[in-house]
Motif scaffolding. Sequence first.
Motif, PDB file in Angstrom:
ATOM      1  N   TYR A   1      51.023  18.295  47.340  1.00 54.10           N
ATOM      2  CA  TYR A   1      51.930  17.670  48.096  1.00 54.10           C
ATOM      3  C   TYR A   1      51.268  17.373  49.627  1.00 54.10           C
ATOM      4  O   TYR A   1      51.501  16.345  49.947  1.00 54.10           O
ATOM      5  CB  TYR A   1      53.262  18.634  48.361  1.00 54.10           C
ATOM      6  CG  TYR A   1      54.059  18.279  49.435  1.00 54.10           C
ATOM      7  CD1 TYR A   1      55.054  17.147  49.262  1.00 54.10           C
ATOM      8  CD2 TYR A   1      54.052  18.845  50.606  1.00 54.10           C
ATOM      9  CE1 TYR A   1      55.758  16.639  50.566  1.00 54.10           C
ATOM     10  CE2 TYR A   1      55.115  18.624  51.888  1.00 54.10           C
ATOM     11  CZ  TYR A   1      55.814  17.598  51.758  1.00 54.10           C
ATOM     12  OH  TYR A   1      56.494  17.148  52.825  1.00 54.10           O
ATOM     13  N   TYR A   2      50.600  18.296  50.093  1.00 54.02           N
ATOM     14  CA  TYR A   2      49.871  18.269  51.391  1.00 54.02           C
ATOM     15  C   TYR A   2      48.782  17.100  51.060  1.00 54.02           C
ATOM     16  O   TYR A   2      48.475  16.425  52.280  1.00 54.02           O
ATOM     17  CB  TYR A   2      49.103  19.363  51.839  1.00 54.02           C
ATOM     18  CG  TYR A   2      50.062  20.489  52.521  1.00 54.02           C
ATOM     19  CD1 TYR A   2      50.834  20.094  53.586  1.00 54.02           C
ATOM     20  CD2 TYR A   2      50.167  21.543  52.126  1.00 54.02           C
ATOM     21  CE1 TYR A   2      51.818  20.715  54.303  1.00 54.02           C
ATOM     22  CE2 TYR A   2      51.312  22.691  52.618  1.00 54.02           C
ATOM     23  CZ  TYR A   2      51.790  22.035  54.012  1.00 54.02           C
ATOM     24  OH  TYR A   2      52.807  22.677  54.475  1.00 54.02           O
ATOM     25  N   LEU A   3      48.109  16.999  50.152  1.00 55.91           N
ATOM     26  CA  LEU A   3      47.063  15.811  49.809  1.00 55.91           C
ATOM     27  C   LEU A   3      47.858  14.452  49.899  1.00 55.91           C
ATOM     28  O   LEU A   3      47.392  13.488  50.679  1.00 55.91           O
ATOM     29  CB  LEU A   3      46.528  16.113  48.396  1.00 55.91           C
ATOM     30  CG  LEU A   3      45.692  14.908  48.127  1.00 55.91           C
ATOM     31  CD1 LEU A   3      44.369  14.971  49.040  1.00 55.91           C
ATOM     32  CD2 LEU A   3      45.010  15.157  46.445  1.00 55.91           C
ATOM     33  N   PHE A   4      49.042  14.406  49.352  1.00 52.11           N
ATOM     34  CA  PHE A   4      49.784  13.070  49.451  1.00 52.11           C
ATOM     35  C   PHE A   4      50.156  12.971  50.752  1.00 52.11           C
ATOM     36  O   PHE A   4      50.504  12.006  51.290  1.00 52.11           O
ATOM     37  CB  PHE A   4      51.013  13.106  48.438  1.00 52.11           C
ATOM     38  CG  PHE A   4      50.353  12.793  46.958  1.00 52.11           C
ATOM     39  CD1 PHE A   4      50.370  11.232  46.709  1.00 52.11           C
ATOM     40  CD2 PHE A   4      50.345  13.582  45.950  1.00 52.11           C
ATOM     41  CE1 PHE A   4      50.002  10.885  45.759  1.00 52.11           C
ATOM     42  CE2 PHE A   4      49.856  13.251  44.556  1.00 52.11           C
ATOM     43  CZ  PHE A   4      49.819  11.857  44.402  1.00 52.11           C
ATOM     44  N   VAL A   5      50.522  14.047  51.432  1.00 52.18           N
ATOM     45  CA  VAL A   5      51.130  13.798  52.823  1.00 52.18           C
ATOM     46  C   VAL A   5      49.979  13.241  53.921  1.00 52.18           C
ATOM     47  O   VAL A   5      50.143  12.308  54.715  1.00 52.18           O
ATOM     48  CB  VAL A   5      51.707  15.086  53.403  1.00 52.18           C
ATOM     49  CG1 VAL A   5      52.069  14.974  54.838  1.00 52.18           C
ATOM     50  CG2 VAL A   5      53.053  15.293  52.610  1.00 52.18           C
ATOM     51  N   LEU A   6      49.005  13.865  53.642  1.00 52.79           N
ATOM     52  CA  LEU A   6      47.842  13.670  54.610  1.00 52.79           C
ATOM     53  C   LEU A   6      46.913  12.248  54.054  1.00 52.79           C
ATOM     54  O   LEU A   6      45.972  11.790  54.876  1.00 52.79           O
ATOM     55  CB  LEU A   6      46.650  14.846  54.644  1.00 52.79           C
ATOM     56  CG  LEU A   6      47.466  16.110  55.214  1.00 52.79           C
ATOM     57  CD1 LEU A   6      46.431  17.034  55.320  1.00 52.79           C
ATOM     58  CD2 LEU A   6      47.827  15.603  56.878  1.00 52.79           C
TER      59      LEU A   6
ATOM     60  N   LEU B   1      55.023   1.922  58.468  1.00 52.51           N
ATOM     61  CA  LEU B   1      55.156   2.198  56.834  1.00 52.51           C
ATOM     62  C   LEU B   1      55.209   3.395  56.350  1.00 52.51           C
ATOM     63  O   LEU B   1      55.794   4.062  55.667  1.00 52.51           O
ATOM     64  CB  LEU B   1      54.371   1.141  56.204  1.00 52.51           C
ATOM     65  CG  LEU B   1      54.692  -0.357  56.159  1.00 52.51           C
ATOM     66  CD1 LEU B   1      53.540  -1.323  55.626  1.00 52.51           C
ATOM     67  CD2 LEU B   1      55.870  -0.646  55.634  1.00 52.51           C
ATOM     68  N   CYS B   2      54.014   4.038  57.027  1.00 50.37           N
ATOM     69  CA  CYS B   2      53.756   5.635  56.652  1.00 50.37           C
ATOM     70  C   CYS B   2      54.979   6.362  57.091  1.00 50.37           C
ATOM     71  O   CYS B   2      55.610   7.413  56.261  1.00 50.37           O
ATOM     72  CB  CYS B   2      52.384   5.917  57.424  1.00 50.37           C
ATOM     73  SG  CYS B   2      52.219   7.794  56.809  1.00 50.37           S
ATOM     74  N   ALA B   3      55.833   6.418  58.126  1.00 54.07           N
ATOM     75  CA  ALA B   3      56.703   6.865  58.946  1.00 54.07           C
ATOM     76  C   ALA B   3      58.091   6.681  58.040  1.00 54.07           C
ATOM     77  O   ALA B   3      58.873   7.594  57.720  1.00 54.07           O
ATOM     78  CB  ALA B   3      56.798   6.812  60.314  1.00 54.07           C
ATOM     79  N   LEU B   4      58.250   5.421  57.833  1.00 50.60           N
ATOM     80  CA  LEU B   4      59.436   4.959  57.633  1.00 50.60           C
ATOM     81  C   LEU B   4      59.826   4.760  55.879  1.00 50.60           C
ATOM     82  O   LEU B   4      60.790   4.554  55.353  1.00 50.60           O
ATOM     83  CB  LEU B   4      60.025   3.679  58.137  1.00 50.60           C
ATOM     84  CG  LEU B   4      60.238   3.925  59.823  1.00 50.60           C
ATOM     85  CD1 LEU B   4      60.794   2.637  60.269  1.00 50.60           C
ATOM     86  CD2 LEU B   4      61.309   4.980  60.044  1.00 50.60           C
TER      87      LEU B   4
END
Length: 78
Positions: free
Chosen positions: A7-12, A34-37
């Motif tokens: 999960y953290y890998l996909f987030v970062l 795009l990353c945030a929304l």
Amino acid sequence: MKKLVIYYLFVLLPVFGLIMVRNNSLVFCIGLFLCALAYRPLVDYVRLDNLNINEKFSSFFIPFYIHTKYFKKLYANI
């Protein structure tokens, strides 16, 4: 995405891409937008879905609603 490390890998992952294009301000701004929304709510939805927590996808676009409601489930292994 039941493993917290994945999960953290996909987030970062998008952060590294944004660092690489930081010299081009237009691409950086569009990528950050795009990353945030789009990307981050989708990743959080998939994580909670894998943990068998059913929420409507539209509720992930309400600021701070899902992140505060399921903070421990998203960011810790509790």
